[in-house]
Design a protein around this motif. Structure first.
Motif, PDB file in Angstrom:
ATOM      1  N   VAL A  67      -2.440   3.028   5.384  1.00 23.83           N
ATOM      2  CA  VAL A  67      -1.811   2.278   4.289  1.00 23.83           C
ATOM      3  C   VAL A  67      -2.588   2.482   2.999  1.00 23.83           C
ATOM      4  N   THR A  68      -3.921   2.460   3.100  1.00 22.44           N
ATOM      5  CA  THR A  68      -4.736   2.658   1.900  1.00 22.44           C
ATOM      6  C   THR A  68      -4.500   4.031   1.300  1.00 22.44           C
ATOM      7  N   GLU A  69      -4.307   5.050   2.147  1.00 26.81           N
ATOM      8  CA  GLU A  69      -3.997   6.392   1.654  1.00 26.81           C
ATOM      9  C   GLU A  69      -2.694   6.381   0.857  1.00 26.81           C
ATOM     10  N   ARG A  70      -1.680   5.675   1.373  1.00 24.56           N
ATOM     11  CA  ARG A  70      -0.395   5.622   0.667  1.00 24.56           C
ATOM     12  C   ARG A  70      -0.535   4.877  -0.661  1.00 24.56           C
ATOM     13  N   LEU A  71      -1.333   3.826  -0.675  1.00 26.54           N
ATOM     14  CA  LEU A  71      -1.530   3.090  -1.926  1.00 26.54           C
ATOM     15  C   LEU A  71      -2.283   3.948  -2.940  1.00 26.54           C
ATOM     16  N   GLU A  72      -3.244   4.727  -2.458  1.00 29.47           N
ATOM     17  CA  GLU A  72      -3.976   5.627  -3.345  1.00 29.47           C
ATOM     18  C   GLU A  72      -3.042   6.682  -3.933  1.00 29.47           C
ATOM     19  N   ALA A  73      -2.157   7.212  -3.090  1.00 32.51           N
ATOM     20  CA  ALA A  73      -1.183   8.188  -3.588  1.00 32.51           C
ATOM     21  C   ALA A  73      -0.259   7.553  -4.623  1.00 32.51           C
ATOM     22  N   ALA A  74       0.073   6.279  -4.414  1.00 32.25           N
ATOM     23  CA  ALA A  74       0.966   5.582  -5.353  1.00 32.25           C
ATOM     24  C   ALA A  74       0.324   5.445  -6.731  1.00 32.25           C
ATOM     25  N   VAL A  75      -0.929   4.986  -6.777  1.00 31.88           N
ATOM     26  CA  VAL A  75      -1.568   4.836  -8.087  1.00 31.88           C
ATOM     27  C   VAL A  75      -1.799   6.197  -8.732  1.00 31.88           C
ATOM     28  N   ASP A  76      -1.979   7.233  -7.924  1.00 29.98           N
ATOM     29  CA  ASP A  76      -2.132   8.583  -8.478  1.00 29.98           C
ATOM     30  C   ASP A  76      -0.887   9.015  -9.241  1.00 29.98           C
ATOM     31  N   ARG A  77       0.287   8.538  -8.789  1.00 27.22           N
ATOM     32  CA  ARG A  77       1.520   8.929  -9.476  1.00 27.22           C
ATOM     33  C   ARG A  77       1.971   7.876 -10.492  1.00 27.22           C
ATOM     34  N   GLY A  78       1.087   6.931 -10.815  1.00 29.44           N
ATOM     35  CA  GLY A  78       1.359   5.993 -11.894  1.00 29.44           C
ATOM     36  C   GLY A  78       1.967   4.675 -11.496  1.00 29.44           C
ATOM     37  N   VAL A  79       1.937   4.324 -10.206  1.00 29.51           N
ATOM     38  CA  VAL A  79       2.505   3.060  -9.737  1.00 29.51           C
ATOM     39  C   VAL A  79       1.459   1.950  -9.862  1.00 29.51           C
ATOM     40  N   ASP A  80       1.872   0.774 -10.368  1.00 28.09           N
ATOM     41  CA  ASP A  80       1.008  -0.402 -10.407  1.00 28.09           C
ATOM     42  C   ASP A  80       0.992  -1.047  -9.024  1.00 28.09           C
ATOM     43  N   VAL A  81      -0.201  -1.280  -8.481  1.00 25.14           N
ATOM     44  CA  VAL A  81      -0.331  -1.839  -7.139  1.00 25.14           C
ATOM     45  C   VAL A  81      -1.126  -3.140  -7.203  1.00 25.14           C
ATOM     46  N   SER A  82      -0.544  -4.217  -6.653  1.00 29.37           N
ATOM     47  CA  SER A  82      -1.205  -5.522  -6.574  1.00 29.37           C
ATOM     48  C   SER A  82      -1.244  -5.945  -5.114  1.00 29.37           C
ATOM     49  N   VAL A  83      -2.438  -6.210  -4.594  1.00 28.79           N
ATOM     50  CA  VAL A  83      -2.605  -6.581  -3.198  1.00 28.79           C
ATOM     51  C   VAL A  83      -3.185  -7.989  -3.139  1.00 28.79           C
ATOM     52  N   LEU A  84      -2.479  -8.897  -2.431  1.00 29.41           N
ATOM     53  CA  LEU A  84      -2.930 -10.270  -2.264  1.00 29.41           C
ATOM     54  C   LEU A  84      -3.136 -10.529  -0.773  1.00 29.41           C
ATOM     55  N   MET A  85      -4.359 -10.944  -0.399  1.00 30.18           N
ATOM     56  CA  MET A  85      -4.690 -11.171   0.996  1.00 30.18           C
ATOM     57  C   MET A  85      -5.418 -12.497   1.171  1.00 30.18           C
ATOM     58  N   THR A  86      -5.427 -12.964   2.408  1.00 25.57           N
ATOM     59  CA  THR A  86      -6.260 -14.114   2.735  1.00 25.57           C
ATOM     60  C   THR A  86      -7.684 -13.628   2.970  1.00 25.57           C
ATOM     61  N   PRO A  87      -8.680 -14.494   2.781  1.00 25.03           N
ATOM     62  CA  PRO A  87     -10.064 -14.091   3.071  1.00 25.03           C
ATOM     63  C   PRO A  87     -10.257 -13.648   4.515  1.00 25.03           C
ATOM     64  N   ASP A  88      -9.507 -14.259   5.444  1.00 22.83           N
ATOM     65  CA  ASP A  88      -9.640 -13.862   6.857  1.00 22.83           C
ATOM     66  C   ASP A  88      -9.231 -12.409   7.068  1.00 22.83           C
ATOM     67  N   VAL A  89      -8.171 -11.970   6.399  1.00 24.36           N
ATOM     68  CA  VAL A  89      -7.740 -10.585   6.528  1.00 24.36           C
ATOM     69  C   VAL A  89      -8.784  -9.643   5.943  1.00 24.36           C
ATOM     70  N   VAL A  90      -9.365 -10.027   4.818  1.00 24.74           N
ATOM     71  CA  VAL A  90     -10.386  -9.190   4.181  1.00 24.74           C
ATOM     72  C   VAL A  90     -11.543  -8.929   5.139  1.00 24.74           C
ATOM     73  N   GLU A  91     -11.939  -9.959   5.879  1.00 27.48           N
ATOM     74  CA  GLU A  91     -13.071  -9.816   6.791  1.00 27.48           C
ATOM     75  C   GLU A  91     -12.779  -8.853   7.936  1.00 27.48           C
ATOM     76  N   THR A  92     -11.494  -8.629   8.264  1.00 31.89           N
ATOM     77  CA  THR A  92     -11.143  -7.739   9.372  1.00 31.89           C
ATOM     78  C   THR A  92     -10.894  -6.305   8.930  1.00 31.89           C
ATOM     79  N   LEU A  93     -10.920  -6.047   7.615  1.00 27.55           N
ATOM     80  CA  LEU A  93     -10.668  -4.689   7.144  1.00 27.55           C
ATOM     81  C   LEU A  93     -11.777  -3.742   7.600  1.00 27.55           C
ATOM     82  N   PRO A  94     -11.435  -2.537   8.035  1.00 30.00           N
ATOM     83  CA  PRO A  94     -12.463  -1.564   8.431  1.00 30.00           C
ATOM     84  C   PRO A  94     -13.298  -1.146   7.226  1.00 30.00           C
ATOM     85  N   GLU A  95     -14.541  -0.772   7.481  1.00 36.00           N
ATOM     86  CA  GLU A  95     -15.448  -0.372   6.414  1.00 36.00           C
ATOM     87  C   GLU A  95     -14.896   0.820   5.640  1.00 36.00           C
ATOM     88  N   SER A  96     -14.137   1.679   6.320  1.00 31.97           N
ATOM     89  CA  SER A  96     -13.594   2.855   5.642  1.00 31.97           C
ATOM     90  C   SER A  96     -12.661   2.478   4.503  1.00 31.97           C
TER      91      SER A  96
END
Length: 267
Positions: free
Chosen positions: A159-188
Motif C-alpha cells: 500500500v505504501t508503494e502505491r501511495l508513493e507512486a500516487a504522490v509521484d504523479r501529483g496526487v495529494d494523499v492524506s492518511v488518518l490512523m489510530t495510534p494503535d494502528v501506527v504501533e503495528t506498522l512494520p519498520e519498513s
C-alpha cells in the motif's frame, strides 16, 4: 525437465552442442554422424551455434574442426541472449503503452451512482490497490484497525508503494490512523516514509482516537469502504467501491473536522 531448447536452441542445435561436449575437437561430418543431424543441415546448424558463441572453429585445418565452449560459459551466454530479448520486448511494450495512453481517452466522469465489490483476501486487496492507482487528484485514507487475516507487514509495504507512486504523479494523499494502528506498522513502512514520502508536502499522516471504520476517498467522488465480517469482528469480509459524488461529499464532511483536530505524525 529443463533443456537447451528452453534457452532458445533448436533440437538440432542442442544435439550438436551436446555431441561436441563429448567428442572434443571434431569435424562436421563426424558431428553429423554422432548427433543424427543430416549432413545437408549440419553446416547451417554449426553456423547458428557459432553465432551464439557456443562453439569455436579451427579454420586453418582441412577439414574444418569445431570444439564446444565450456558449459558454464555457454549457458551464461544463452542466458544473456534471453535477458537482451526480454529487455527489447519490454521496451517495445513500454512504447506501446505510452502510445496507447496518449490515444485512449477516459470517458466523462460518472455522475450517477456506480458500485462494485470484492470478497476474499486477494480480491479485496487487488480492488483497493487498483483504486489507489487510479487516483488523479487526491486520496484520503482512514485506517481504524488492522485486519488479522492479512500479513500486515507485506500489505503495509504494498500500500505504501502505491501511495508513493500516487504522490509521484501529483496526487495529494492524506492518511488518518489510530495510534494503535501506527504501533503495528512494520519498520519498513516507517523507513520508506522517512526516506521518500516525508519529502512531499502533498503527503500527510495524522493520528486520532475514536475512528470507527476503514475507508478511502479517491478524487473526492469515490469511496472504497471496508466491510467487517459479522461473524468474526475485526476481519475484513469485503471491500465495496462506490462511485457517488454526493455520498463521497458527505463522507468528506465527516472526515474534515477530524483531520483538522488530529495530531501530525512523525515516524
Amino acid at each position: 525437465m529443463a533443456s537447451l531448447r528452453d534457452l532458445g536452441l533448436s533440437e538440432y542445435e542442442a544435439r550438436v552442442y551436446r555431441s561436441l561436449l563429448h567428442m572434443g575437437s571434431t569435424t562436421a561430418k563426424e558431428l553429423s554422424r554422432a548427433s543424427d543431424v543430416p549432413m545437408g543441415r549440419i553446416y547451417d546448424v554449426l553456423n547458428s551455434i557459432e553465432g551464439h558463441n557456443l562453439i569455436r572453429s579451427q579454420t586453418a585445418s582441412r577439414p574444418k574442426k569445431y570444439v564446444a565452449v565450456e558449459p558454464d560459459t555457454a549457458l551464461e551466454r544463452l542466458l544473456e541472449d534471453k535477458r537482451r530479448e526480454a529487455r527489447e520486448t519490454l521496451g517495445r511494450y513500454e512504447e506501446i503503452v505510452e502510445t496507447l495512453s496518449e490515444e485512449l481517452e477516459t470517458a466523462e466522469p460518472i455522475e450517477e451512482q456506480f458500485w462494485t465489490a470484492a470478497v476474499g483476501d486477494t480480491e479485496t486487496l487487488e480492488l483497493l490497490l487498483e483504486r489507489l492507482s487510479a487516483a488523479d487528484e487526491s486520496i484520503v485514507m482512514v485506517v481504524a484497525n488492522r485486519s488479522p487475516q492479512f500479513d500486515f507487514d507485506e500489505i503495509g509495504d504494498v500500500v505504501t508503494e502505491r501511495l508513493e507512486a500516487a504522490v509521484d504523479r501529483g496526487v495529494d494523499v492524506s492518511v488518518l490512523m489510530t495510534p494503535d494502528v501506527v504501533e503495528t506498522l512494520p519498520e519498513s513502512v516507517g523507513e520508506r516514509y522517512r526516506a521518500r514520502l516525508s519529502e512531499y508536502p502533498s503527503f500527510s499522516v495524522r493520528t486520532t482516537e475514536g475512528l470507527d471504520g476503514t475507508f478511502n476517498l479517491v478524487d473526492g467522488v469515490e469511496v472504497v469502504l471496508q466491510v467487517s465480517n459479522p461473524l468474526r469482528p475485526g476481519e475484513v469480509f469485503s471491500v465495496i467501491d462506490l462511485k457517488d459524488p454526493a455520498f463521497a461529499a458527505e463522507i468528506h464532511e465527516e472526515f474534515a473536522p477530524r483531520w483538522e483536530a488530529a495530531d501530525p505524525l512523525s515516524f
